[in-house]
Scaffold this motif. Structure first.
Motif, short mmCIF file in Angstrom:
data_model
loop_
_atom_site.label_atom_id
_atom_site.label_comp_id
_atom_site.label_asym_id
_atom_site.label_seq_id
_atom_site.Cartn_x
_atom_site.Cartn_y
_atom_site.Cartn_z
N SER A 1 -60.31 -21.28 24.45
CA SER A 1 -60.59 -19.85 24.26
C SER A 1 -60.52 -19.43 22.78
CB SER A 1 -59.60 -19.03 25.09
OG SER A 1 -59.84 -17.67 24.87
N GLN B 1 -68.50 -10.89 31.62
CA GLN B 1 -68.59 -12.23 31.01
C GLN B 1 -69.99 -12.82 31.13
OE1 GLN B 1 -66.00 -15.36 31.94
NE2 GLN B 1 -64.36 -14.58 30.63
N GLU B 2 -70.77 -12.33 32.15
CA GLU B 2 -72.09 -12.91 32.39
C GLU B 2 -73.10 -12.47 31.33
OE1 GLU B 2 -70.19 -10.83 34.12
OE2 GLU B 2 -70.98 -10.63 36.14
N ARG C 1 -69.49 -18.21 25.33
CA ARG C 1 -69.40 -18.69 26.71
C ARG C 1 -70.65 -18.44 27.54
NH1 ARG C 1 -64.31 -20.05 28.84
NH2 ARG C 1 -62.68 -19.34 27.44
N SER C 2 -71.26 -17.25 27.37
CA SER C 2 -72.36 -16.86 28.27
C SER C 2 -73.71 -17.37 27.80
CB SER C 2 -72.43 -15.34 28.36
OG SER C 2 -71.16 -14.81 28.43
N ILE D 1 -67.60 -11.32 19.92
CA ILE D 1 -68.33 -11.74 21.11
C ILE D 1 -68.51 -13.26 21.01
CG2 ILE D 1 -70.54 -11.59 22.34
CD1 ILE D 1 -70.73 -8.67 21.33
N SER E 1 -69.76 -6.81 26.54
CA SER E 1 -69.24 -8.18 26.49
C SER E 1 -67.84 -8.26 27.09
CB SER E 1 -69.23 -8.65 25.03
OG SER E 1 -68.27 -9.61 24.82
N GLY E 2 -67.00 -7.24 26.80
CA GLY E 2 -65.62 -7.24 27.31
C GLY E 2 -65.57 -7.08 28.82
N ASN E 3 -66.50 -6.29 29.38
CA ASN E 3 -66.45 -6.00 30.82
C ASN E 3 -67.22 -7.00 31.67
OD1 ASN E 3 -64.94 -3.71 30.37
ND2 ASN E 3 -66.73 -2.38 30.17
N ASP F 1 -64.24 -18.07 22.39
CA ASP F 1 -64.25 -16.60 22.51
C ASP F 1 -64.18 -15.91 21.14
OD1 ASP F 1 -64.48 -16.63 25.29
OD2 ASP F 1 -62.35 -17.01 25.51
#
Ligand SMILES: NC(=O)c1ccc[n+]([C@@H]2O[C@H](COP(=O)([O-])OP(=O)(O)OC[C@H]3O[C@@H](n4cnc5c(N)ncnc54)[C@H](OP(=O)(O)O)[C@@H]3O)[C@@H](O)[C@H]2O)c1
Length: 413
Positions: free
Chosen positions: A187, A386-387, A222-223, A219, A382-384, A191
């Protein structure tokens, strides 16, 4: 200036600590020797037999013959206690611990002032690239307007491999971990925390901006998936996790860590694998570019060695830009040209992030929008969710072809 012979008390004998031991043995340039090494685990088998190891910190801190402490542990909390104790005992400090430097930046300033002793940390940002001392000294008179860089080697390795070999995030992360490039808890890297620590430190030296890493919009990667890599290949871009800070007015600075489509015109395009690269833009020198290895035993030890040498000349950071009366502050209220891809069910939410839309594409799997969006709303998205894959566009505007534009009705979502 008087050059002193230094007796080093070294904390940590892992990748960088052992690297420093080897580098010191290979160079005659620095008059220094490691007198004692404090480690954590006394049972661990060590690769050398000519070193005096201990697990008792005070054997180094209280030894009057030890004139400097080199802190190379992987524990930020322990590192800060070591630094405080060393300064209290009249010893200058070199450290590579970006998390510790970032989390305790203001306290480190006060401690250096209180004890009139230096804490140097060139290796904490971009390892082998001598960026901090350049920001501090070379760009002292030529006003900086921007710094932009790839400051995290692990994510750069992951993104380079995924783009070149068509692997997905999980596969490239496993390879990075097996090669020792990524933390077992990834992370910190993926992240964007590590990049934010470094950007915070760079902002202090570049602009005199005192903020904490948590203030920086961050940001991660990961996505980012095959759709983004396909888009990048089609357009001739690469995707990089880019940390950047620039003046939005005389007194305000924008600072954020966000993945970016990088075009071949940017010097960052050629910065692949575990390499780091930093672009500076100034009033008179214009644009300059630094690149080098951002991790690894020898590259990192080389920056530590340079700091040890600097200490022997009584060098210290003066933090002139911080002490300048024209204090700068963080600007979070501006817009960025950005690409966002979300699953269909998040289409309405993603749409609301944009002030204006250039391209909108929709298929069975999701919606992809490029346009101008507010930094704050991007961070919330981005915070809310993850997709949500979020990537900055290179340049002011993405090119729009009529074929790419599709009619979009919010009610259809
Ligand atoms: N690796 C890189 O490429 C790189 C690049 C730039 C900056 N850095 C920074 O450099 C520092 C060291 O990284 P690394 O990769 O060398 O870490 P590492 O290989 O995990 O080694 C960490 C060392 O710290 C020792 N240690 C942990 N807690 C301690 C404590 N409380 N007291 C004394 N020793 C303690 C460990 O002891 P044991 O050996 O007994 O476990 C180990 O020798 C970190 O702050 C890292 O962020 C690393």
């Amino acid at each position: 200036m008087n050059k002193q012979t230094l007796n080093i008390g070294l904390f940590g004998f892992g990748c960088v600590g052992y690297g420093l031991y080897q580098v010191l043995n290979k160079t005659n340039g620095v008059q220094a020797r490691i007198k004692k090494v404090c480690i954590k685990n006394p049972q661990k088998v060590r690769p050398v037999s000519d070193v005096d190891f201990t697990i008792t910190a005070s054997e180094l801190i209280d030894d009057p013959e030890i004139t400097i402490i080199v802190e190379l542990t992987d524990d930020a909390d322990a590192a800060f206690e070591i630094v405080k104790a060393a300064l209290k005992q009249g010893k200058g400090v070199v450290t590579a611990n970006k998390k510790m430097v970032s989390e305790h930046f203001a306290e480190l300033l006060d401690l250096q002032k209180q004890y009139q002793l230096p804490v140097l940390y060139e290796a904490a940002a971009c390892a082998s690239i001598p960026i901090i001392r350049n920001l501090e000294e070379y760009y002292d008179n030529d006003t900086l307007s921007r710094i932009e860089g790839i400051v995290n080697g692990s994510t750069n390795f992951i993104l380079s491999k995924a783009l070149n070999e068509g692997l997905d995030f999980g596969e490239t992360l496993s390879i990075a971990q097996s090669l020792g490039y990524a933390e077992s808890n990834p992370s910190l890297d993926v992240d964007g925390f590590d990049a934010a620590y470094k950007l915070q430190i760079l902002c202090a030296h570049a602009f005199g901006l005192l903020i904490s890493a948590s203030d920086i919009t961050r940001i991660g990667i990961r996505s980012i998936g095959q759709e983004e890599f396909r888009y990048a290949r089609e357009k001739g871009f690469k995707i990089k996790l880019v940390a950047q800070a620039f003046k939005t007015s005389e007194q305000s600075i924008a600072a954020f860590v966000i993945p970016k489509f990088v075009s071949a015109q940017s010097p960052l395009f050629g910065v692949d694998d575990v390499y780091n690269g930093v672009i500076t833009e100034t009033a008179f020198a214009d644009r300059q570019f630094f690149s080098g290895k951002g991790a690894g035993a020898y590259p990192t030890a080389s920056a530590v060695l340079s700091d040890i040498s600097a200490l022997s000349y009584n060098y210290r950071y003066e933090y002139k830009k911080i002490h300048n009366a024209n204090a700068t502050e963080l600007d979070t209220d501006f817009r960025l040209q950005v690409y966002v891809r979300v699953p269909l069910e998040l289409g309405k939410i993603a749409h609301s992030v944009f002030d204006s839309i250039d391209v909108l594409q929709q298929d069975k799997k999701g919606i992809c929008i490029t346009g101008l969006a507010s930094l704050q709303r991007l961070q919330e998205l981005s915070g809310n969710f993850q997709e949500a894959a979020i990537v900055l566009c290179d340049g002011e505007k993405t090119s729009v072809t009529t074929a790419e534009i599709q009619t979009f009705e919010l009610s259809e979502l």
